[in-house]
Design a protein around this motif. Structure first.
Motif, PDB file in Angstrom:
ATOM      1  N   ALA A  73       0.833  -1.208   0.000  1.00 49.89           N
ATOM      2  CA  ALA A  73       0.000   0.000   0.000  1.00 49.89           C
ATOM      3  C   ALA A  73       0.867   1.257   0.000  1.00 49.89           C
ATOM      4  O   ALA A  73       0.603   2.214  -0.749  1.00 49.89           O
ATOM      5  CB  ALA A  73      -0.933   0.003   1.210  1.00 49.89           C
ATOM      6  N   ALA A  74       1.921   1.264   0.823  1.00 53.60           N
ATOM      7  CA  ALA A  74       2.820   2.427   0.878  1.00 53.60           C
ATOM      8  C   ALA A  74       3.495   2.664  -0.469  1.00 53.60           C
ATOM      9  O   ALA A  74       3.588   3.804  -0.949  1.00 53.60           O
ATOM     10  CB  ALA A  74       3.878   2.218   1.964  1.00 53.60           C
TER      11      ALA A  74
ATOM     12  N   THR B 295      15.387   0.151   2.821  1.00 55.60           N
ATOM     13  CA  THR B 295      14.174   0.414   2.030  1.00 55.60           C
ATOM     14  C   THR B 295      13.467   1.672   2.524  1.00 55.60           C
ATOM     15  O   THR B 295      13.053   2.523   1.734  1.00 55.60           O
ATOM     16  CB  THR B 295      13.205  -0.782   2.137  1.00 55.60           C
ATOM     17  N   ARG B 296      13.311   1.771   3.851  1.00 54.14           N
ATOM     18  CA  ARG B 296      12.633   2.942   4.434  1.00 54.14           C
ATOM     19  C   ARG B 296      13.374   4.232   4.106  1.00 54.14           C
ATOM     20  O   ARG B 296      12.769   5.231   3.713  1.00 54.14           O
ATOM     21  CB  ARG B 296      12.532   2.785   5.958  1.00 54.14           C
ATOM     22  N   GLN B 297      14.685   4.224   4.274  1.00 53.79           N
ATOM     23  CA  GLN B 297      15.468   5.429   4.016  1.00 53.79           C
ATOM     24  C   GLN B 297      15.367   5.858   2.556  1.00 53.79           C
ATOM     25  O   GLN B 297      15.189   7.044   2.255  1.00 53.79           O
ATOM     26  CB  GLN B 297      16.939   5.191   4.401  1.00 53.79           C
TER      27      GLN B 297
ATOM     28  N   PHE C  71       0.646  12.760   2.450  1.00 55.10           N
ATOM     29  CA  PHE C  71       0.015  11.549   2.989  1.00 55.10           C
ATOM     30  C   PHE C  71       0.890  10.325   2.716  1.00 55.10           C
ATOM     31  O   PHE C  71       1.032   9.450   3.586  1.00 55.10           O
ATOM     32  CB  PHE C  71      -1.372  11.357   2.364  1.00 55.10           C
ATOM     33  N   SER C  72       1.487  10.257   1.521  1.00 60.98           N
ATOM     34  CA  SER C  72       2.359   9.131   1.171  1.00 60.98           C
ATOM     35  C   SER C  72       3.553   9.044   2.124  1.00 60.98           C
ATOM     36  O   SER C  72       3.929   7.956   2.572  1.00 60.98           O
ATOM     37  CB  SER C  72       2.854   9.273  -0.268  1.00 60.98           C
TER      38      SER C  72
ATOM     39  N   ALA D  53       6.070   6.228   6.469  1.00 62.73           N
ATOM     40  CA  ALA D  53       6.806   6.311   7.731  1.00 62.73           C
ATOM     41  C   ALA D  53       6.191   5.384   8.783  1.00 62.73           C
ATOM     42  O   ALA D  53       6.896   4.804   9.611  1.00 62.73           O
ATOM     43  CB  ALA D  53       6.815   7.747   8.235  1.00 62.73           C
ATOM     44  N   ALA D  54       4.859   5.226   8.721  1.00 63.93           N
ATOM     45  CA  ALA D  54       4.167   4.401   9.715  1.00 63.93           C
ATOM     46  C   ALA D  54       4.241   2.911   9.389  1.00 63.93           C
ATOM     47  O   ALA D  54       4.376   2.078  10.293  1.00 63.93           O
ATOM     48  CB  ALA D  54       2.710   4.850   9.813  1.00 63.93           C
ATOM     49  N   TYR D  55       4.159   2.552   8.090  1.00 60.81           N
ATOM     50  CA  TYR D  55       3.951   1.143   7.735  1.00 60.81           C
ATOM     51  C   TYR D  55       5.074   0.472   6.942  1.00 60.81           C
ATOM     52  O   TYR D  55       5.169  -0.744   6.925  1.00 60.81           O
ATOM     53  CB  TYR D  55       2.644   0.998   6.944  1.00 60.81           C
TER      54      TYR D  55
END
Length: 489
Positions: free
Chosen positions: A23-24, A84-86, A186-187, A192-194
């Motif tokens: 989803a992210a 991946t997050r970074q 929003f993205s 950041a949350a998921y």
């Protein structure tokens, strides 16, 4: 970016839920790709506001393609240095910053800077998205996941021109950026949350010379062909940038093959199905650009449609293509690539061949029908073919495989645009010089016939290659793929 807290060898995939991660990725991809297609229709308004010529305004597209062409090859290296997050959060924050700069730009140069920042974000994000899907899904389920990504990639361009036409008619070009800003924000918050880290951090040696050769090579080729599409192939600027770019790419390839830890591992081409798919996608992208670039010209110049009506005419095909993407992904998981790719390319070739017969009296309904046939064919080919090629690679080559595919598609896009615009211009010029009573609209159609015909013959190469495509087994290191929890929204 602080890499010590999240980095450290292989990522632990146990217990990771796929749903929020996908989803992210999907939200970020939709925002970036929608914005890429929104701006072109606003070019006339921007030329008036900033008092610039067509050759100058075209830089808003050329610079975007140029930055992505330079950046994407380096993403294979970056994905081994940062999590991946970074990578994804940095990409979306840059995209958000670029969008704000564009929306508030008081002068043209500031608008161009904003587009470059947006392009850096997009260039970082797309390979990360594909690599993440490859890592978190086992080979037998990747088709459906890639199909979801395909839905987003195709749905953005489908609604982009129509939405942009409506916004410009009712509001102002700045609203193209104002409306995207909250979506981008929003993205960032959602990711950041998921979004979890799924990449392997190996921190290979950074080879500055390779990065320079890659940037000069791919940047020069994309820039040269983009400029050729605007004017003359014989212009010194075009010739020299393509020649220098080509030499730099050759030197880059030689250096990568000699290095123990290349920044772009071209040994991916040792896998025959990956090589076959890469060549097929290059050819297909060129054929696709022959229609995507030329059809709006035909609708607005020969059929005298407004930009908004032209966008509406092309919208049904794009929407159906988006709907078909996840369906073809599921069919791929069940039946493999051949039963989708071969019929898909036959549909593409049929549509392009029928486009060679359009005239100034062609109805909008006929164009809509051919466009739908074309994009149904594309939806049966794009994601199944790419997934087949990437499935053959071992996991350590995923970042390199996705970077290679994305880079070469950018190059194919630039070459395709320049090639077909120049073929159309040459055909139009020839008609205007030889016709007894030359008509500009008829001249454009004559040029379009030539371009579509060349697009058809180029597309036949992809069709021939498709007969050699087949389902591949995952490499041994993927056999023990760590199970990842499903989460259905």
């Amino acid at each position: 970016m602080n890499i010590s807290s999240e980095a450290g060898g292989s990522a632990d995939l146990s217990g990771i839920k796929r749903g929020p991660i996908v989803a992210a990725l999907v939200i970020g991809a939709f925002v970036a790709i929608l914005n890429e297609t929104l701006l072109n229709i606003a070019f006339p308004d921007l030329m008036k506001e900033f008092g610039v010529l067509p050759a100058t305004i075209q830089w808003l597209s050329t610079a975007y393609m140029l930055v992505i062409g330079v950046l994407v090859p380096v993403t294979a290296l970056l994905q081994q240095w940062f999590t991946t997050r970074q990578m994804f959060l940095t990409a979306m924050i840059l995209f958000l910053v670029g969008t704000v700069i564009c929306g508030t730009a008081p002068i043209f140069s500031m608008l161009l800077v904003g587009r470059v920042v947006q392009a850096i974000g997009t260039g970082l994000m797309l390979p990360v998205m594909m690599n993440t899907i490859l890592v978190i899904f086992p080979p037998e389920k990747r088709g459906g996941a890639m199909g979801m990504i395909g839905l987003v990639i195709m749905f953005g361009p489908a609604i982009g021109p129509t939405l942009a036409g409506l916004i410009i008619d009712q509001l102002d070009w700045r609203w193209l950026f104002y409306l995207v800003t909250p979506l981008a924000l929003f993205s960032v918050i959602f990711a950041a949350a998921y979004l979890k880290n799924v990449s392997d951090i190996t921190k290979p040696k950074v080879d500055i010379l390779s990065i320079l050769l890659s940037s000069i090579g791919f940047g020069g080729i994309v820039y040269g062909f983009s400029k050729a599409g605007e004017g003359s192939w014989s212009a010194p600027e075009v010739v020299w940038t393509i020649v220098v770019g080509g030499i730099a790419v050759v030197l880059f390839v030689i250096r990568q093959m000699l290095m123990k830890e290349p920044i772009l591992n071209l040994r991916a081409f040792k896998y025959p199905m990956f090589t076959l798919v890469t060549i097929m996608m290059l050819v297909l992208m060129m054929t696709l650009f022959s229609t995507m670039i030329l059809l709006p010209l035909f609708l607005q110049t020969a059929l005298m449609m407004t930009a908004f009506k032209a966008g509406l005419t092309l919208m049904p095909g794009g929407v159906i293509n988006g709907i078909m993407a996840p369906i073809s992904g599921k069919l791929f998981d069940k039946f493999g690539p051949r039963v989708l790719v071969i019929p898909g390319l036959i549909l593409v070739m049929l549509a392009v061949w029928l486009f060679t017969g359009i005239t100034v009296s062609t109805t909008a309904g006929y164009v809509v029908t051919l466009h739908i046939i074309l994009l149904i064919g594309i939806s049966l080919v794009m994601m199944p073919a790419q997934t087949t090629g990437l499935n053959e690679l071992p996991r350590h080559l995923y970042p390199h495989g996705t970077a290679i595919l994305n880079t070469l598609q950018q190059v194919a896009g630039a070459i395709g645009t320049a090639l077909f615009i120049s073929i159309m211009s040459s055909g139009t010029k020839k008609y205007m010089e030889t016709a007894a009573n030359p008509n500009p609209a008829e001249g454009l159609v004559a040029g379009l016939h030539d371009a579509f015909l060349i697009g058809f013959w180029i597309g036949l190469i992809a069709l021939v290659l498709s007969f050699f495509i087949k389902r591949v087994k995952a490499p041994a290191e993927d056999a023990g793929h760590v199970p990842v929890k499903e989460q259905h929204s």
